[in-house]
Scaffold this active site. Structure first.
Site, short mmCIF file in Angstrom:
data_model
loop_
_atom_site.label_atom_id
_atom_site.label_comp_id
_atom_site.label_asym_id
_atom_site.label_seq_id
_atom_site.Cartn_x
_atom_site.Cartn_y
_atom_site.Cartn_z
N ASP A 214 21.38 31.83 3.25
CA ASP A 214 20.09 31.16 3.40
C ASP A 214 20.28 29.69 3.02
OD1 ASP A 214 17.47 30.65 3.88
OD2 ASP A 214 16.66 32.21 2.60
N GLU B 51 7.09 30.05 1.30
CA GLU B 51 8.09 30.23 0.23
C GLU B 51 7.52 29.88 -1.15
OE1 GLU B 51 12.21 29.34 1.32
OE2 GLU B 51 11.56 28.96 3.38
C1 BGC Z 1 12.56 22.45 4.99
C2 BGC Z 1 13.37 23.33 4.09
C3 BGC Z 1 13.04 24.76 4.36
C4 BGC Z 1 13.26 25.01 5.79
C5 BGC Z 1 13.05 26.39 6.20
C6 BGC Z 1 12.75 22.83 6.39
O1 BGC Z 1 12.03 22.05 7.22
O2 BGC Z 1 12.92 21.11 4.81
O3 BGC Z 1 13.26 22.95 2.80
O4 BGC Z 1 13.78 25.64 3.58
O5 BGC Z 1 12.47 24.18 6.57
O6 BGC Z 1 13.45 26.50 7.51
C1 BGC Z 2 14.19 30.73 4.30
C2 BGC Z 2 14.71 31.67 5.36
C3 BGC Z 2 14.85 30.95 6.67
C4 BGC Z 2 15.71 29.73 6.47
C5 BGC Z 2 15.95 28.97 7.73
C6 BGC Z 2 14.91 29.40 4.29
O1 BGC Z 2 14.25 28.48 3.51
O2 BGC Z 2 14.32 31.35 3.05
O3 BGC Z 2 13.86 32.77 5.48
O4 BGC Z 2 15.37 31.82 7.62
O5 BGC Z 2 15.08 28.88 5.56
O6 BGC Z 2 14.86 28.31 8.17
#
Ligand code: BGC
Ligand code: BGC
Length: 852
Positions: free
Chosen positions: A324, A525
């Site tokens: 992740d 999240e």
């Molecule tokens: C954010 C990340 C996040 C992600 C999930 C992004 O746009 O900057 O912090 O974990 O999206 O896909």
């Molecule tokens: C999340 C995941 C997601 C990943 C990619 C992370 O912040 O925990 O569920 O798949 O971002 O976007």
């Protein structure tokens, strides 16, 4: 068998004894009690194919170490160019939440395809890296293809859990696969198969249920819908690769902390949290995402036991494990750009957004050369990646722009797809209260539609909607979608009824009934983690609205939008009927199909939804099916239909102590702490922070990562205009009484700012605490202090806490007496710094600040 098991244990022990960091974790880990036999061997319907295996060996034999490691690196579209893809040949790449081709939120399907095509062509171009292995693109299609404007957005998983209809779930997954294929994307990071045990977790809505039963049934259907079935269309031209996530225990962390620690026994971990993997892997899910959380103190990304011994060796998973979002960087001893431990533990693909991908690639190559990562481990990881690519036909399918569904924009948000979503919306609604069978309503009435979620598709869709947090969408971002109000208005008007719409519940002619749609603001999240489940804590205005309608003798139907069950006793008491609508997605109009009768006064659709989460009786309750002393307000499985007689009454206990902010008044702690809101101010202009970046003349704001994603923000004052960031409470006429924040300011109070200085600081930077609304009698109740000296002497590019005794502030006595209404940080000069924590502590030890 037994021998093998013992030797695995011995190896784990040795590994632990050899590494310092791991020894530390080992203490909590209670290794001796590990029991692999708890985990079943899974017979996947997707069998090993000797032809594919032979091809893997052949390809692998021709690959250089650099090419192999590149297969294991998954960068993000904001951090690589097509030229980087040509140069390095990454095995895969992703778009994070809110990342779009050309950084354009309104990118069209053909923009998505163009990027997919360009990346693909660059990956098979061997001119720079010597590799022709096609790359693949992974995306979070977690409730439909939710990053793409115009896609069909389904209810979030919590609503689908209430529908409890596995067949429908498979259809939804097929529609999702189709819409993803329209944009040329190969792979989705879904389904989330978390079993959610503590609803304070910000990702509760991503889970189907608190109980593994539905999770197990659904994982199978979703995976089949996305990937097709081994018997017929497995990973054929109309299917995408799926990911069961987040392995494992994400829904069972202590206090529902996102990315926290799951302390369950191994047997409980399996019984409660593994069931989605058991069924998802059986039908051939090709990828598993490692979870951010820890189990018994050890980060899963670094757990060889769980990733390799359990998942791969014991359960027989032969696809790949993807990490992740920089999750590897959280393993003790690792950073985003350096982490052999993750690969050695069994991670096959590093998800490495940000610019860490390049040093990570280089470091990993070095670590193989030095023997820190065995080449056999790399070969295993790459074989797994190639296996999935070969099974999915990535080598043989036409390029992304030329596939079956590519560019068929008529499929994106098609009527047929939206009809599936509408069915899901109707089936996900749970009727919690229906006093005197007020529902269903005749569409011929005079209906007042109120509440700030009534005509707000963004709010009804929640997080993971176009952007990551989903906070900055308007109805215009959902072409083809509908709000809840849209559906009500259409049917009422067509039936000769009357509809009045007012967010705050104003009306001209007294209505026969009010439908009030309200609920949680979107989040994703950790930003959605909470201390308790009291809805009214942040939202007193909704209760005030319900009560005021009731006081005027208007019957109230509440439609509650939320990512979790919440403590809403007072709101239930103030409503005649109450519907839990969860986060229905882009097809809000379908709610009217259930609430309203048709023109002939017949029920159109009865309620079908049943709670897949127990509903709390107390604001601080953690309650799950099969608990000892199970005392929910509404049990798992509850849900009224129009045939039932409701006996809830209006006298649920409403007492709720505002949980005191202990000693600290927190303004920001990884996120803005309610009831504060943050805005960016420039001269007379003020902008509420709803997105991860904003700029006005003189100031720009953007979220940055400290420990986890976007848990801090950077402010850049340019000096072009006096500007500020401001924490304040929104003034709402309905809630006047709730405006005051109990000031916790005492004689020894200290303001703490945890920050990272990122420029020279030569101009004043002023902290301003104010206890008044500008026009009140309290004039003069404003305390200011210039922190530029402290700021200037803070280390550059390092996190550091500065402390300011409130004694240093003028008028601090007045602050003590009155409520605090705002905290502002302003400057007319140039200065850049990031903040991760802003609070007032009433007893700070070691205050190191002199007032002058
Ligand atoms: C954010 C990340 C996040 C992600 C999930 C992004 O746009 O900057 O912090 O974990 O999206 O896909
Ligand atoms: C999340 C995941 C997601 C990943 C990619 C992370 O912040 O925990 O569920 O798949 O971002 O976007």
């Amino acid at each position: 068998m037994k021998l093998k098991y013992i030797s695995t244990l011995v190896t784990s022990f040795l590994l632990i004894a050899c590494s310092q960091e791991v020894t530390e974790q080992g203490r909590n880990m209670n290794q001796a009690s590990r029991d692999l036999t708890i985990w079943p061997k899974i017979q996947s319907e997707v069998k090993v194919d000797p032809l594919i295996e032979a091809r893997i060996d052949e390809i692998l034999a021709q690959m250089s170490l650099e090419q192999k490691v590149a297969q294991m690196i998954q960068p993000e579209i904001r951090d690589i160019t097509v030229e980087d893809m040509r140069r390095y040949g990454f095995g895969s790449y992703l778009n994070g939440g809110g990342a779009f081709p050309n950084n354009n939120k309104h990118a069209t399907p053909s923009d998505w395809i163009d990027l997919a095509e360009a990346m693909y062509q660059a990956s098979i171009d061997d001119s720079l890296d010597g590799s022709t292995i096609p790359t693949m693109w992974g995306t979070d299609a977690v409730h439909g293809h939710n990053n793409v404007i115009g896609a069909t957005l389904f209810p979030h998983n919590i609503g689908l859990g209430a529908a409890n209809n596995a067949e429908l779930i498979e259809k939804i997954a097929r529609v999702t696969a189709t819409e993803v294929m329209v944009t040329g994307i190969d792979w989705v990071f879904a389904p989330t198969v978390a079993t959610v045990r503590d609803d304070r977790w910000g990702r509760t809505y991503e889970g189907y249920s608190e109980d593994p039963e539905i999770v197990k049934a659904y994982a199978k259907s979703i995976v089949r819908g996305l990937q097709g079935t081994a018997q017929s269309d497995f990973l054929g031209d109309k299917q995408v690769i799926s990911t069961v996530k987040h392995f494992i225990g994400d829904g069972g962390t202590e206090n529902g902390d996102d990315q926290g620690n799951n302390t369950l026994s191994e047997q409980e971990l399996f019984d409660i949290h593994a069931q989605g993997y058991v069924s998802g892997l059986a039908v051939g899910a090709q990828s598993v995402m490692a979870s951010f959380n820890s189990w018994q103190g050890e980060k899963i990304h670094g757990s060889k036991y769980l990733l390799t011994d359990v998942l791969k060796n014991r359960m027989g998973f032969d696809g790949f494990v993807v990490g992740d979002w920089n999750g590897h960087g959280q393993i003790p001893g690792c950073s985003n750009d350096n982490c052999p431990n993750a690969v050695n533990a069994g991670l096959d693909i590093y998800m490495v957004p940000t610019d860490a991908w390049k040093p990570l690639l280089e470091n990993t190559i070095d670590q193989v050369k030095q023997g820190i990562i065995p080449l056999t481990r790399i070969d295993d990881a790459v074989s797994r990646i190639l296996r999935v690519k070969l099974r999915a036909g990535i080598f043989d399918k036409p390029s992304p722009a030329n596939r079956e569904f590519s560019g068929k924009v008529e499929l994106l948000g098609s009527k047929e797809h939206r009809d599936v979503a509408k069915q899901a919306v109707r089936e996900s609604l749970v009727l919690l209260k229906n006093d005197n069978n007020i529902l269903p309503l005749s569409p011929k009435l005079n209906v007042l539609v109120a509440g700030d979620a009534a005509d707000n598709i963004g709010k009804q869709s929640g997080g993971w909607t176009i952007t990551w947090q989903g906070t900055n969408n308007t109805n215009l971002d959902f072409p083809g979608g509908s709000s809840i109000y849209d559906g009500l208005a259409e049917q009422i008007i067509a039936s000769g009824g009357q509809v009045q719409y007012s967010v705050t519940g104003q009306f001209n002619a007294k209505p026969d009934v009010a439908i009030v749609v309200f609920g949680e603001e979107p989040y994703a999240e950790g930003q959605g983690d909470r201390d308790n489940l009291a809805y009214q804590q942040e939202n007193p205005k909704d209760l005030a609205l319900l009560k005021s309608l009731k006081a005027q003798g208007i019957p109230v139907v509440s439609v509650f939008i939320s990512g979790r069950p919440m403590w809403v006793n007072a709101e239930l008491n103030a409503s005649n009927a109450f519907v839990a609508a969860w986060l229905p997605g882009s097809e809000g109009s379908a709610i009217a199909d259930v609430l309203l009768k048709d023109k002939e006064n017949h029920v159109q659709h009865d309620f079908k939804g049943k709670l897949s989460f127990s509903w709390p009786k107390f604001f601080n309750q953690v309650v799950n099916r099969f608990d000892e002393n199970y005392q929910p307000l509404f049990p798992y499985g509850f849900g009224l239909t129009y045939k039932d007689t409701d006996k809830l009454g209006d006298d649920l206990a409403e007492d709720f102590q505002q949980v005191s902010q202990v000693q600290d008044m927190r303004f920001f702690e990884g996120k803005v702490i309610s009831p504060w809101r943050l805005s960016v101010v420039s001269g007379a202009q003020s902008l509420a922070v709803t997105s991860n970046s904003h700029s006005l003349t003189g100031i720009s704001y953007r979220t940055v990562d400290k420990q986890v994603q976007e848990d801090a923000f950077r402010v850049e004052f340019s000096g072009d205009e006096k500007s500020a960031i401001k924490f304040e409470q929104a003034y709402d006429p309905l809630t006047e009484a709730n405006l005051k924040i109990q000031t916790n300011i005492k004689d020894n109070s200290t303001l703490l700012l945890t920050l990272k200085r990122e420029s020279e600081v030569n101009a004043p930077v002023i902290i301003n605490l104010s206890c008044e609304a500008e026009d009140t009698l309290n004039k003069g109740c404003t305390s200011r202090f210039d922190i530029s000296q402290q700021l200037a002497s803070a280390p550059l590019a390092k996190w550091h806490t500065i402390k300011i005794s409130l004694k240093c502030l003028t008028a601090s006595d007045k602050l003590k007496e009155s409520g605090l209404s705002s905290l502002t940080l302003s400057s007319s000069g140039a200065a850049t710094f990031s903040l991760s924590d802003v609070r007032i502590q009433s007893q700070a030890s070691g205050t190191n600040t002199q007032c002058d």
